[in-house]
Design a protein around this motif. Sequence first.
Motif, mmCIF file in Angstrom:
data_model
loop_
_atom_site.group_PDB
_atom_site.id
_atom_site.type_symbol
_atom_site.label_atom_id
_atom_site.label_comp_id
_atom_site.label_asym_id
_atom_site.label_seq_id
_atom_site.Cartn_x
_atom_site.Cartn_y
_atom_site.Cartn_z
ATOM 1 N N LEU A 173 -19.688 -49.220 11.864
ATOM 2 C CA LEU A 173 -19.292 -48.663 10.036
ATOM 3 C C LEU A 173 -17.859 -49.037 9.536
ATOM 4 N N ARG A 174 -18.252 -48.991 8.780
ATOM 5 C CA ARG A 174 -17.248 -49.163 7.508
ATOM 6 C C ARG A 174 -17.209 -47.912 6.851
ATOM 7 N N SER A 175 -16.220 -47.369 5.605
ATOM 8 C CA SER A 175 -16.259 -46.739 4.853
ATOM 9 C C SER A 175 -15.997 -47.272 3.164
ATOM 10 N N PHE A 176 -16.744 -46.824 2.514
ATOM 11 C CA PHE A 176 -16.280 -47.020 1.291
ATOM 12 C C PHE A 176 -16.608 -45.849 0.544
ATOM 13 N N THR A 177 -16.265 -46.506 -1.079
ATOM 14 C CA THR A 177 -16.273 -44.873 -1.845
ATOM 15 C C THR A 177 -17.936 -45.209 -3.043
ATOM 16 N N LEU A 178 -18.864 -44.859 -3.343
ATOM 17 C CA LEU A 178 -19.977 -44.756 -4.483
ATOM 18 C C LEU A 178 -19.288 -45.376 -5.852
ATOM 19 N N ARG A 179 -19.567 -46.684 -6.340
ATOM 20 C CA ARG A 179 -19.261 -46.526 -7.345
ATOM 21 C C ARG A 179 -20.028 -46.349 -8.469
ATOM 22 N N ARG A 180 -21.475 -46.086 -8.538
ATOM 23 C CA ARG A 180 -22.019 -45.551 -9.408
ATOM 24 C C ARG A 180 -23.369 -45.259 -8.723
ATOM 25 N N ARG A 181 -23.841 -44.090 -9.378
ATOM 26 C CA ARG A 181 -25.177 -44.125 -9.616
ATOM 27 C C ARG A 181 -26.013 -44.129 -10.963
ATOM 28 N N GLN A 182 -27.515 -45.386 -10.497
ATOM 29 C CA GLN A 182 -28.165 -45.818 -12.325
ATOM 30 C C GLN A 182 -28.502 -44.222 -11.966
ATOM 31 N N PRO A 183 -28.346 -43.755 -13.163
ATOM 32 C CA PRO A 183 -29.106 -42.437 -13.538
ATOM 33 C C PRO A 183 -30.786 -42.342 -13.808
ATOM 34 N N GLY A 184 -30.814 -40.932 -13.199
ATOM 35 C CA GLY A 184 -32.316 -41.420 -12.796
ATOM 36 C C GLY A 184 -33.561 -41.773 -11.806
#
Length: 284
Positions: A81-92
């Motif tokens: 396991l490693r922790s990350f941050t979501l950078r972006r979701r592509q819309p739709g």
Amino acid sequence: MTLPVTVLDVVAVRRITPRTARITFEAQALADDVGGTPDQQLKLCFPRPGQREPVLPAQQDDPMGWYRAYLAIPEAERPLLRSFTLRRRQPGTRRIEIDFVLHGSTGPAAAWALRAAPGDRLGMVGPSTLYAPPVPFAEAAVAADWVLLAGDETALPALATLLEALPAGVRALAWVEVADTAERQELVSRADLEVRWVHRDGAAPGAALTAAFRGAEPPAGEPLVWMAGEAGAVRALRRRLVEEWGVPKPRIDFTGYWRHRLTQDDAPTAEDLADAQERLAARS
């Protein structure tokens, strides 16, 4: 509220700096609120050596059930396991982007990212609004006279999403430590933004960023501070802001993302535990 567990398939891999890879994944399942707010934390599940894909914990009905299910997996098969941050979701879409700092080939995340290719597979736990701050960052920023965001390259994904969430009229300062000029990234915000890049140039993690505040004068008025990065550096910078800039401790949201010469698999130090307790108390 459950913490979602899903499978991620690599769609694309792109170097956005010499030491940072942005990897696009297609999630098998993704809640509607994923990507809707900044600084969404998640955990990635990496396969053990010899596995093509990780063994994932079963979905549970309570927030920490996934971890009990994770521990129930035999240790030889249990994913890393490693922790990350979501950078972006592509819309739709169910496509998400996650940035990996390529700081060597020994850690499981960086080693995996160095050779990642379309078709590779990981697991993801989260993100979830369950762990969102009680007051949204943008809302708190509007109520402050100025906002400071500080950290190293590991903090850039979260820092960038926070800047993008700020509305016009907010005065924002972003101080970021990176290895050198080539590691700078474009930061976009509707806020009145001033960015200061600090180059490590071989110094110890966080030393250059902490030194950059020496002798600097804070803006007038009520602050709001967010900072993340190497745990020891975050502690040192927080002390400097409190002692020299006079920033009240409750006005600082801080997180040690990683520890110099230690991994997430190593036991927490006394300082780590004290930081965690203080952060919990601030959010209660």
